[in-house]
Design a protein around this motif. Sequence first.
Motif, mmCIF file in Angstrom:
data_model
loop_
_atom_site.group_PDB
_atom_site.id
_atom_site.type_symbol
_atom_site.label_atom_id
_atom_site.label_comp_id
_atom_site.label_asym_id
_atom_site.label_seq_id
_atom_site.Cartn_x
_atom_site.Cartn_y
_atom_site.Cartn_z
ATOM 1 N N ASN A 124 0.859 -1.189 0.000
ATOM 2 C CA ASN A 124 0.000 0.000 0.000
ATOM 3 C C ASN A 124 0.892 1.235 0.000
ATOM 4 O O ASN A 124 2.115 1.132 0.138
ATOM 5 C CB ASN A 124 -0.950 -0.002 1.205
ATOM 6 N N GLY A 125 0.272 2.385 -0.144
ATOM 7 C CA GLY A 125 1.037 3.614 -0.235
ATOM 8 C C GLY A 125 1.853 3.945 0.993
ATOM 9 O O GLY A 125 2.986 4.406 0.894
ATOM 10 N N ARG A 126 1.298 3.701 2.157
ATOM 11 C CA ARG A 126 2.025 4.000 3.395
ATOM 12 C C ARG A 126 3.303 3.151 3.482
ATOM 13 O O ARG A 126 4.367 3.645 3.814
ATOM 14 C CB ARG A 126 1.137 3.762 4.613
ATOM 15 N N ASN A 143 6.786 16.053 -1.350
ATOM 16 C CA ASN A 143 8.145 15.872 -0.840
ATOM 17 C C ASN A 143 9.154 16.169 -1.950
ATOM 18 O O ASN A 143 9.164 15.487 -2.969
ATOM 19 C CB ASN A 143 8.305 14.434 -0.338
ATOM 20 N N PRO A 144 10.022 17.161 -1.761
ATOM 21 C CA PRO A 144 11.007 17.488 -2.802
ATOM 22 C C PRO A 144 11.928 16.311 -3.162
ATOM 23 O O PRO A 144 12.407 16.232 -4.287
ATOM 24 C CB PRO A 144 11.823 18.633 -2.193
ATOM 25 N N ARG A 145 12.153 15.393 -2.219
ATOM 26 C CA ARG A 145 13.022 14.237 -2.486
ATOM 27 C C ARG A 145 12.359 13.208 -3.402
ATOM 28 O O ARG A 145 13.046 12.413 -4.033
ATOM 29 C CB ARG A 145 13.430 13.561 -1.175
ATOM 30 N N THR A 146 11.025 13.204 -3.458
ATOM 31 C CA THR A 146 10.327 12.188 -4.247
ATOM 32 C C THR A 146 9.509 12.767 -5.405
ATOM 33 O O THR A 146 9.011 12.010 -6.233
ATOM 34 C CB THR A 146 9.383 11.369 -3.349
ATOM 35 N N MET A 149 10.733 3.604 0.729
ATOM 36 C CA MET A 149 11.544 4.510 -0.090
ATOM 37 C C MET A 149 12.673 5.143 0.700
ATOM 38 O O MET A 149 13.680 5.539 0.116
ATOM 39 C CB MET A 149 10.661 5.589 -0.712
ATOM 40 N N SER A 150 12.539 5.231 2.006
ATOM 41 C CA SER A 150 13.627 5.793 2.806
ATOM 42 C C SER A 150 14.829 4.854 2.834
ATOM 43 O O SER A 150 15.966 5.291 2.915
ATOM 44 C CB SER A 150 13.147 6.108 4.220
ATOM 45 N N GLU A 151 14.572 3.547 2.755
ATOM 46 C CA GLU A 151 15.651 2.557 2.701
ATOM 47 C C GLU A 151 16.217 2.392 1.304
ATOM 48 O O GLU A 151 17.413 2.256 1.119
ATOM 49 C CB GLU A 151 15.118 1.191 3.138
ATOM 50 N N TRP A 152 15.323 2.303 0.330
ATOM 51 C CA TRP A 152 15.700 2.028 -1.057
ATOM 52 C C TRP A 152 15.079 3.077 -1.970
ATOM 53 O O TRP A 152 13.997 2.855 -2.503
ATOM 54 C CB TRP A 152 15.196 0.643 -1.483
#
Length: 118
Positions: free
Chosen positions: A33-35, A70-73, A41-44
């Motif tokens: 799921n999205g959560r 989120n600017p990172r994603t 995504m923080s790990e990989w």
Amino acid sequence: MRTILVVDDEWAIAEVLEALLSDEGYRVIIANNGRQALDRMSEWPPDLIMLDFMMPIMDGKATLAALQENPRTAEIPVILMSSLPEETIAQRCTGYSVFLRKPFRIAAVLDVIEKALV
């Protein structure tokens, strides 16, 4: 090696995509799921996200919104997948790079990945 995050609550679809993409040389991360996807995504950090539209807990629309905030994603390309027609999806959300209609053919999956990663 490029990383693809597959986000789908249907285990069989996620498993088929993982096998296909691994055979094509991608590292594949699975989320249900999205959560869970946002946590993974923080790990990989992925190079591409394949995101199902209809899921429990956090659906595709909410996940796209979180990614865009989120600017990172925000710049990660997203292939949005659904059994609904693209016209219906386009009325409900924006921010995806390419749409992939379920059920899909393997050739179509590889084609949209190539387009999204350009």
